[in-house]
Write a protein that holds these residues in place. Structure first.
Motif, PDB file in Angstrom:
ATOM      1  N   TRP A 140     -16.626 -26.355  36.035  1.00 13.59           N
ATOM      2  CA  TRP A 140     -15.975 -25.063  35.917  1.00 13.59           C
ATOM      3  C   TRP A 140     -16.358 -24.129  37.071  1.00 13.59           C
ATOM      4  O   TRP A 140     -17.526 -24.019  37.435  1.00 13.59           O
ATOM      5  N   CYS A 154     -12.260 -11.511  27.728  1.00  7.43           N
ATOM      6  CA  CYS A 154     -12.378 -12.902  28.146  1.00  7.43           C
ATOM      7  C   CYS A 154     -12.462 -13.012  29.662  1.00  7.43           C
ATOM      8  O   CYS A 154     -11.822 -12.252  30.389  1.00  7.43           O
ATOM      9  N   ALA A 208      -8.946 -21.564  32.109  1.00  6.86           N
ATOM     10  CA  ALA A 208      -9.442 -21.217  30.780  1.00  6.86           C
ATOM     11  C   ALA A 208      -9.912 -19.774  30.745  1.00  6.86           C
ATOM     12  O   ALA A 208     -10.335 -19.211  31.758  1.00  6.86           O
ATOM     13  N   TRP A 209      -9.836 -19.188  29.548  1.00  4.34           N
ATOM     14  CA  TRP A 209     -10.334 -17.836  29.308  1.00  4.34           C
ATOM     15  C   TRP A 209     -11.302 -17.909  28.127  1.00  4.34           C
ATOM     16  O   TRP A 209     -10.920 -18.318  27.040  1.00  4.34           O
ATOM     17  N   TYR A 210     -12.552 -17.520  28.365  1.00  5.30           N
ATOM     18  CA  TYR A 210     -13.581 -17.651  27.327  1.00  5.30           C
ATOM     19  C   TYR A 210     -14.185 -16.286  26.989  1.00  5.30           C
ATOM     20  O   TYR A 210     -14.186 -15.357  27.809  1.00  5.30           O
ATOM     21  N   GLY A 219     -14.165 -25.117  22.235  1.00  2.00           N
ATOM     22  CA  GLY A 219     -12.810 -24.759  22.592  1.00  2.00           C
ATOM     23  C   GLY A 219     -11.839 -25.731  21.949  1.00  2.00           C
ATOM     24  O   GLY A 219     -12.242 -26.657  21.246  1.00  2.00           O
ATOM     25  N   TYR A 223     -11.803 -29.413  25.331  1.00  4.48           N
ATOM     26  CA  TYR A 223     -12.311 -28.395  26.242  1.00  4.48           C
ATOM     27  C   TYR A 223     -13.615 -27.805  25.706  1.00  4.48           C
ATOM     28  O   TYR A 223     -13.721 -27.483  24.520  1.00  4.48           O
ATOM     29  N   TRP A 224     -14.568 -27.621  26.588  1.00  2.98           N
ATOM     30  CA  TRP A 224     -15.884 -27.100  26.225  1.00  2.98           C
ATOM     31  C   TRP A 224     -16.631 -26.764  27.529  1.00  2.98           C
ATOM     32  O   TRP A 224     -16.066 -26.835  28.607  1.00  2.98           O
ATOM     33  N   LEU A 226     -18.279 -23.846  28.478  1.00  2.00           N
ATOM     34  CA  LEU A 226     -18.331 -22.475  28.997  1.00  2.00           C
ATOM     35  C   LEU A 226     -19.210 -21.610  28.081  1.00  2.00           C
ATOM     36  O   LEU A 226     -19.342 -21.905  26.890  1.00  2.00           O
ATOM     37  N   ILE A 230     -13.670 -20.724  24.058  1.00  2.00           N
ATOM     38  CA  ILE A 230     -12.449 -20.703  24.873  1.00  2.00           C
ATOM     39  C   ILE A 230     -11.294 -20.251  23.985  1.00  2.00           C
ATOM     40  O   ILE A 230     -10.942 -20.917  23.010  1.00  2.00           O
ATOM     41  N   VAL A 233      -6.313 -21.701  27.136  1.00  4.47           N
ATOM     42  CA  VAL A 233      -6.429 -22.703  28.190  1.00  4.47           C
ATOM     43  C   VAL A 233      -5.021 -23.160  28.566  1.00  4.47           C
ATOM     44  O   VAL A 233      -4.145 -23.296  27.710  1.00  4.47           O
TER      45      VAL A 233
END
Length: 297
Positions: A140, A154, A208-210, A219, A223-224, A226, A230, A233
């Protein structure tokens, strides 16, 4: 005094373990995949009449617009599509389940970020598979850009991701400039498979936006990685957006890995799917024209 201090430390440790075990949250995601390029290519294919195209679009709408629920604790999660009533009255369910699976739906997706592994049960061509593999280690790139999603601030992050060959959402239209030299040959051939106009790239760019306010390393889908849940995405074609988050849910969901099906790796499953789809295509029953998908015929 030492004994009292030791007892306090032990009690505190037990309390923390219990708190981690009891903590649980839930997030609802809406997944939408753009079909503009597919509609455009179908419109160019003379073998697909306007009536056929309309029917295909109606049958496939549910595959490209889905709602998922993510239940998570501090180390694991389950991500599952929300069940819908069958609008087709039971017709063609086998083919539709197969296509839904290829569009990211179907089955229970379990992630364990502590062990860095995932497992998901999939049904394909009437057979049950249990995919077990390591979570993808995305590199990332943290960005400074922010935006609000559901009241949470985010932060943006981007990464390149190898494509999943059995996920048909990853197909992209071919670069027509590269195909220009082949047009004359194509004109002399009878074109019956509009999927010939698409290709599978090796990598796709993920945005992605976390939310750091939700300090969970989780997420949607696989997805993970961060420092926050999340909430959105996108891969340029499919957008998965969180519409609801509930922390410390009163009713606890069962978060455990699925166990049904023949155990395979992701690569093995991808090869099985691609081989079967190629066989169907050669038989004239593959994705071209969608004749082999049993969509309510």
């Amino acid at each position: 005094m030492k004994k009292i201090f030791f007892a306090f430390i032990v009690t505190l440790g037990i309390f923390e373990v219990h708190a981690q075990k009891e903590f649980q949250g839930m997030a609802v995601y809406e997944s939408k995949t753009s079909t503009a390029d597919m509609k455009n290519q179908m419109g160019k294919n003379k073998e697909i009449t306007p009536e056929m195209q309309k029917l295909i679009e109606e049958r496939m709408k549910g595959m490209f617009e889905k709602i998922f629920v993510l239940h998570f604790d501090r180390s694991s999660s389950v991500y599952k599509e929300e069940e819908k009533l069958d609008a087709m009255g039971g017709q063609g369910q086998g083919g539709m389940r197969m296509m839904s699976s290829m569009m990211g739906g179907g089955g229970t997706f379990y992630k364990n970020v502590k062990d860095k592994m995932y497992s998901v049960d999939k049904e394909f061509m009437g057979k049950e598979f249990l995919i077990q593999d390591s979570l993808p280690q995305l590199q990332w790139k943290m960005e400074s850009e922010t935006k609000q999603i559901g009241g949470y601030t985010c932060y943006k992050a981007t990464a390149s991701k190898p494509v999943n060959m059995s996920d048909f959402r990853n197909f992209r239209p071919k670069d027509q400039s590269k195909e220009a030299g082949k047009e004359e040959k194509k004109e002399t051939e009878k074109k019956t498979n509009f999927m010939d106009d698409f290709e599978l790239p090796k990598e796709i760019l993920i945005t992605a936006w976390y939310a750091p306010e939700i300090p969970i390393n989780q997420g949607p889908e696989n997805y993970w990685g961060l420092p926050g849940l999340i909430l959105e995405v996108s891969d340029g074609k499919t957008v998965i957006l969180c519409s609801k988050v509930v922390m410390n849910t009163k009713e606890k969901a069962t978060i455990k890995a699925p166990k049904t099906g023949k155990t395979v790796t992701q690569k093995e499953y991808d090869e099985i799917v691609m081989k079967k789809m190629e066989e169907l295509r050669e038989m004239g029953n593959g994705p071209g024209g969608f004749r082999g998908m049993r969509m309510g015929r």
